[in-house]
Write an enzyme that holds these catalytic residues in place. Structure first.
Site: not given
Length: 501
Positions: A265-266, A269, A295
């Site tokens: 997830h990160e 980003h 997101e």
């Protein structure tokens, strides 16, 4: 007036502000990762001082002069210059309306609140955190009065993270999303399909978890020469610059997926931040257009790619390489376990299907808090009530309930909807990706992610703030934000996993 020379002056100004913001980010990173506990107050003072300097530069007469001289020459500007002026003016007006002493006091309050939150979460002590939270909420309400609003006070905060978004629009989108998810969840519960996920729980050495996380980060396209992976209580990404993007995760020795998927997830980003166009340097546009678009990238990598059957066929051999627990597990078992659906308490641990319900709960609470319909004293009871209603679960303590997220201590009211909006944007992008690159998921199964990365770089990342969120999604898909694609994606995926006819 020489327009080129004037914009060069603007770029010099933005460069100076960026250097201060980089310093603030570095101090903040240290606070969240390795700072000694006794250093919190002095470190908070440093951030407050630097933030005050940013305030002065952002609201200076020099900036007002830029805005006034450029506004009378709009007809001579190209798209990039017009967007530069728009962002410069927006930042000036938003910041100028807040008295400097109140801005600095707010920054100090949020830094102290984040430290207090970490202690409160660790000690299950909502009462000890309540005054900090109350102070942050009061700042939000005060700032809304400075900024102004039309229909709903909360609109002002939504607009900070997603330009043009209002409660009226979001209520409609979230209503459709909520109803769609609840229908799917109901059908899954009636399917009686049993999924075994016991092998995802056991003992997983944290050093091996980190090795696996780094290997996957590198594979999906995160440049480890321009970024690092560290640890923190709550995983996050911070952008010092596009060549210094820092991620954190949180390892749990008894669970395989938690740190891995928070890392992916990160990483989504981080890939976004690392690939914003170099031509946008010092324009004020070398950043993500909105948190929902941001997101969309993290949740695209984490879920649409990372929880797909194709990704699981790539991941399972790696899992077996690092952990013997998976020696006898086959792909179908692994894929089903990764996509197991069970309503739960913790947002960051929620399955892909029910995750957005966690967001809708926070959105509804935030609206009431900001509009003065409830107080911080009401929050634990209201939190549990909504979790019973939406997910059928209830927290047994504050740490897994009202204290589980860091966002409110940092003043990030209006941010939570970005996660669910990111799911919606991401699904729209996914179907367009499949249309344009039909071979892409077969490549993912082989551990080849470059087609995904290049497509997202071209469609999203390189553009920075050049377009509004609405313009960007229309450029990519030909449509505005539309929840039906995410609901379609969830139905196709989870009805197959759970044999729903």
């Amino acid at each position: 007036m020489n327009l080129k020379e004037k914009f060069n002056e603007v770029k010099e100004h933005i460069s100076e502000v960026n250097k201060l913001n980089e310093a603030i980010s570095l101090v903040y990173w240290d606070m969240r990762t390795s700072m000694p506990s006794k250093a919190g107050e002095t470190r908070s003072d440093v951030i407050s001082y630097l933030s005050g300097e940013v305030f002065k530069k952002t609201t200076s007469d020099k900036v007002l002069g830029f805005i006034e001289s450029l506004n009378v020459n709009k007809e001579k500007m190209n798209t990039l210059e017009l967007r530069m002026l728009e962002e410069l003016e927006k930042d000036y007006n938003e910041t100028k309306k807040i008295p400097e002493d109140r801005y600095v006091a707010y920054i100090s309050a949020t830094n102290k609140a984040e430290i207090a939150w970490e202690k409160a979460k660790e000690n299950n002590d909502y009462e000890g955190f309540k005054d900090n939270l109350k102070e942050i909420i009061n700042f939000q309400k005060e700032f809304i009065e400075y900024w102004g609003y039309e229909e709903n006070k909360y609109d002002t905060l939504l607009d900070k993270y997603e330009s043009g978004l209002t409660v009226k629009k979001l209520d409609k989108v979230f209503s459709e999303l909520r109803d769609g998810i609840i229908e799917i969840l109901k059908n899954i519960k009636s399917s009686n399909k049993k999924i075994n996920r016991e092998f995802l729980n056991g003992h997983f050495d944290t050093n091996k978890q980190k090795e696996l996380s780094l290997e996957i980060l590198k594979s999906i396209g995160f440049d480890l020469n321009a970024g690092v992976l560290d640890e923190s209580v709550h995983p996050f990404t911070i952008n010092i610059s596009k060549n210094d993007v820092r991620l954190t995760t949180n390892y749990h020795e008894d669970e395989f997926t938690s740190a891995l998927y928070s890392t992916i997830h990160e990483g989504g980003h981080g890939i976004y931040e690392q690939n914003i166009g170099d031509d946008l340097k010092d324009t004020g546009l070398q950043a993500a257009i909105s948190m929902a678009i941001h997101e969309s990238q993290s949740r695209f990598y984490e879920n649409i790619i990372g929880r797909s059957k194709e990704f699981c066929s790539y991941l399972l051999p790696l899992a077996k390489k690092y952990f013997k627990d998976f020696d006898s597990v086959n792909l179908e078992e692994f894929y089903e376990a990764i996509n197991y659906v069970e309503p739960s308490l913790i947002r960051t641990e929620a399955d892909e299907l029910t995750y957005s319900l966690h967001i809708i709960i926070r959105y509804e609470i935030e609206k009431e808090l900001i509009n003065g319909d409830i107080s911080v004293d009401d929050l634990p009871e209201l939190w549990n009530k909504k979790y019973r209603e939406y997910l059928g679960v209830e927290a047994s303590n504050y740490s897994e309930g009202i204290l589980q997220d860091v966002h409110w201590s940092g003043g990030m009211f209006g941010y939570f909807p970005s996660y669910a909006l990111g799911n919606i944007y991401g699904a729209q992008m996914y179907y367009k990706l499949l249309e344009e690159k039909p071979e892409v998921m077969n490549e993912v199964a082989k551990g080849y992610f470059n087609t995904v990365k290049v497509w997202l770089n071209e469609k999203v990342h390189k553009n920075g703030k050049l377009y509004t969120p609405n313009e960007l999604i229309k450029n990519i898909t030909g449509e505005e934000l539309n929840a039906k694609y995410f609901i379609k994606y969830l139905k196709e995926k989870y009805y197959e996993v759970y044999n729903v006819k």
